[in-house]
Design a protein around this motif. Sequence first.
Motif, PDB file in Angstrom:
ATOM      1  N   ALA A  96      -1.252   2.171   3.036  1.00  0.00           N
ATOM      2  CA  ALA A  96      -0.291   1.428   2.227  1.00  0.00           C
ATOM      3  C   ALA A  96      -0.824   0.030   1.981  1.00  0.00           C
ATOM      4  O   ALA A  96      -1.256  -0.661   2.911  1.00  0.00           O
ATOM      5  CB  ALA A  96       1.059   1.365   2.925  1.00  0.00           C
ATOM      6  N   GLY A  97      -0.832  -0.390   0.732  1.00  0.00           N
ATOM      7  CA  GLY A  97      -1.302  -1.730   0.412  1.00  0.00           C
ATOM      8  C   GLY A  97      -1.464  -1.896  -1.077  1.00  0.00           C
ATOM      9  O   GLY A  97      -1.402  -0.931  -1.848  1.00  0.00           O
ATOM     10  N   ASP A  98      -1.676  -3.126  -1.477  1.00  0.00           N
ATOM     11  CA  ASP A  98      -1.813  -3.466  -2.890  1.00  0.00           C
ATOM     12  C   ASP A  98      -3.272  -3.792  -3.184  1.00  0.00           C
ATOM     13  O   ASP A  98      -3.913  -4.537  -2.438  1.00  0.00           O
ATOM     14  CB  ASP A  98      -0.925  -4.667  -3.225  1.00  0.00           C
ATOM     15  CG  ASP A  98      -0.740  -4.853  -4.718  1.00  0.00           C
ATOM     16  OD1 ASP A  98      -1.756  -4.981  -5.438  1.00  0.00           O
ATOM     17  OD2 ASP A  98       0.416  -4.867  -5.170  1.00  0.00           O
ATOM     18  N   ALA A  99      -3.788  -3.249  -4.275  1.00  0.00           N
ATOM     19  CA  ALA A  99      -5.189  -3.470  -4.634  1.00  0.00           C
ATOM     20  C   ALA A  99      -5.487  -4.919  -4.988  1.00  0.00           C
ATOM     21  O   ALA A  99      -6.662  -5.310  -5.057  1.00  0.00           O
ATOM     22  CB  ALA A  99      -5.573  -2.568  -5.803  1.00  0.00           C
ATOM     23  N   THR A 100      -4.454  -5.731  -5.212  1.00  0.00           N
ATOM     24  CA  THR A 100      -4.672  -7.140  -5.516  1.00  0.00           C
ATOM     25  C   THR A 100      -4.595  -8.023  -4.274  1.00  0.00           C
ATOM     26  O   THR A 100      -4.819  -9.228  -4.369  1.00  0.00           O
ATOM     27  CB  THR A 100      -3.649  -7.654  -6.549  1.00  0.00           C
ATOM     28  OG1 THR A 100      -2.334  -7.611  -5.971  1.00  0.00           O
ATOM     29  CG2 THR A 100      -3.676  -6.813  -7.815  1.00  0.00           C
TER      30      THR A 100
END
Length: 206
Positions: free
Chosen positions: A47-51
């Motif tokens: 889980a995480g944001d590519a930015t």
Amino acid sequence: MKLLLLGATGGTGRQLVSQALEAGHQVTALVRSPEKLNAQEHLLVRAGDATDPKSVDTAVAGQEAVLSALGVRSPLGEELITPSLRALVPAMHEHGVRRVIWLSALGVGQTRVQAPAMLRIPFSTILRRIGRDKAAGEEYLRSTDLDWTLVYPPALTNGPRTSSYRSGETVDVKGLPRISRADVAEFMLAQLDEAAYIRRNAIVSP
């Protein structure tokens, strides 16, 4: 090979996941909504944001290559491609990962002059913001010493995998050609074992 996939819950991203697993790769998918991917052997969903630099740095550690099929969040929303690459490139340098294969779209940036009007005009009008974001991010990637490949397909479909398409830095493309996401994913994965498009653009089209 140990692969990090960005944009794994989109149409092309899902094709990359399934084909990579089918080929025997170990896949890590960094996604904002882990529940959208089914648990499978050799697939690790983070889980995480590519930015987000911290999320990306953690996901890059231990990988051998990165593939991105990041798509559009909203034509009028926040930028995605440039901040994602700004997070990814330092992480790749930090962890010694050199190979990155990045999906774009024919008509963006350097491919504008090669794209037919039906593909070129939207990135100058209703998709102007997206086009600028993609182009800026791609120029940043080109400025690095990484072994990058930028992949430029025309319109995408959910059609079957045909393994029948053309590729090149320059390809004669007319009208409004369409290519399946499955074929684009196949081409991207094939570049893991090929050097022809390292530090080059690759237009892929029927």
